[in-house]
Design a protein around this motif. Structure first.
Motif, PDB file in Angstrom:
ATOM      1  N   ARG A  28      -9.376   3.072   1.957  1.00  0.00           N
ATOM      2  CA  ARG A  28      -8.186   4.090   2.463  1.00  0.00           C
ATOM      3  C   ARG A  28      -8.688   2.981   3.928  1.00  0.00           C
ATOM      4  NH1 ARG A  28      -5.676   8.301   0.797  1.00  0.00           N
ATOM      5  NH2 ARG A  28      -6.961   9.327  -0.892  1.00  0.00           N
ATOM      6  N   CYS A  41      -2.926   6.240   3.877  1.00  0.00           N
ATOM      7  CA  CYS A  41      -2.968   8.090   3.587  1.00  0.00           C
ATOM      8  C   CYS A  41      -2.810   7.814   2.361  1.00  0.00           C
ATOM      9  CB  CYS A  41      -1.771   8.847   3.448  1.00  0.00           C
ATOM     10  SG  CYS A  41      -1.826   9.410   5.980  1.00  0.00           S
ATOM     11  N   ASP A  42      -2.302   8.760   1.027  1.00  0.00           N
ATOM     12  CA  ASP A  42      -2.303   8.851  -0.537  1.00  0.00           C
ATOM     13  C   ASP A  42      -0.035   7.658  -0.718  1.00  0.00           C
ATOM     14  OD1 ASP A  42      -4.735   9.129  -1.632  1.00  0.00           O
ATOM     15  OD2 ASP A  42      -3.755  11.561  -2.145  1.00  0.00           O
ATOM     16  N   GLU A  64      -5.143  14.539   2.811  1.00  0.00           N
ATOM     17  CA  GLU A  64      -6.223  14.050   2.087  1.00  0.00           C
ATOM     18  C   GLU A  64      -7.242  13.626   3.327  1.00  0.00           C
ATOM     19  OE1 GLU A  64      -2.899  11.282   1.985  1.00  0.00           O
ATOM     20  OE2 GLU A  64      -3.007  13.489   1.158  1.00  0.00           O
TER      21      GLU A  64
END
Length: 160
Positions: A28, A41-42, A64
């Motif tokens: 990440r 972020c995703d 998230e």
């Protein structure tokens, strides 16, 4: 044989999807605006500055950056790249607060010395020994010649 491989691949895929097999850890780390450490972020695009993670405001579309798994036991639950440990082991700051010109640790360890490894004052800063505890080795140039002493030497009023 090809059918057996397809069945095996489908079984493994289903097991990963259902959480029966461990997922590979997701990296990440990202670089947010102004070259600051961030949290990806995703969506794989949005990079949230480290200090906006676990701030009770969702910056990622799916939230998230505020999940209990990430924010449940600060700073231990955060990935190491989001945390800067101050020289006093009782204190920490978000990694993007290191070298930001402000005394976030309270002892300037996030701005000065070998732990922080900060570059010299940038063009928007004036190098001096500040009077205010808010700054460490530089004061913002916007404070120069404002009629208020910010440097011990008064250089912010006469030279800067």
């Amino acid at each position: 044989s090809a059918t057996a491989l397809l069945v095996l691949a489908a079984t493994v895929g289903l097991a990963v999807a259902l959480g029966l097999l461990p997922h590979a850890p997701v990296n990440r780390f990202c670089t947010a605006s102004n070259n600051r450490t961030g949290f990806l972020c995703d969506d794989g695009v949005t990079c949230v500055p480290a200090s906006q993670v676990c701030d009770r405001v969702s910056s990622c579309r799916n939230g998230e950056d505020e999940q209990e798994k990430l924010c449940g036991d600060l700073p231990r639950s955060l990935p190491g790249y989001l945390v800067f440990r101050c020289s006093n082991p009782m204190y920490w700051v978000y990694a993007d607060q290191r070298c930001n010109g402000m005394n976030d640790c309270g002892d300037c360890s996030d701005e000065m010395g070998s732990l922080a490894a900060c570059p010299p004052c940038g063009s928007a800063w004036w190098s001096c020994s500040p009077v205010l505890y808010e700054f460490c080795s530089c004061v913002p140039r916007r404070l120069c010649r404002d009629g208020v002493q910010h440097c011990l030497s008064w250089s912010d009023e006469y030279i800067c």
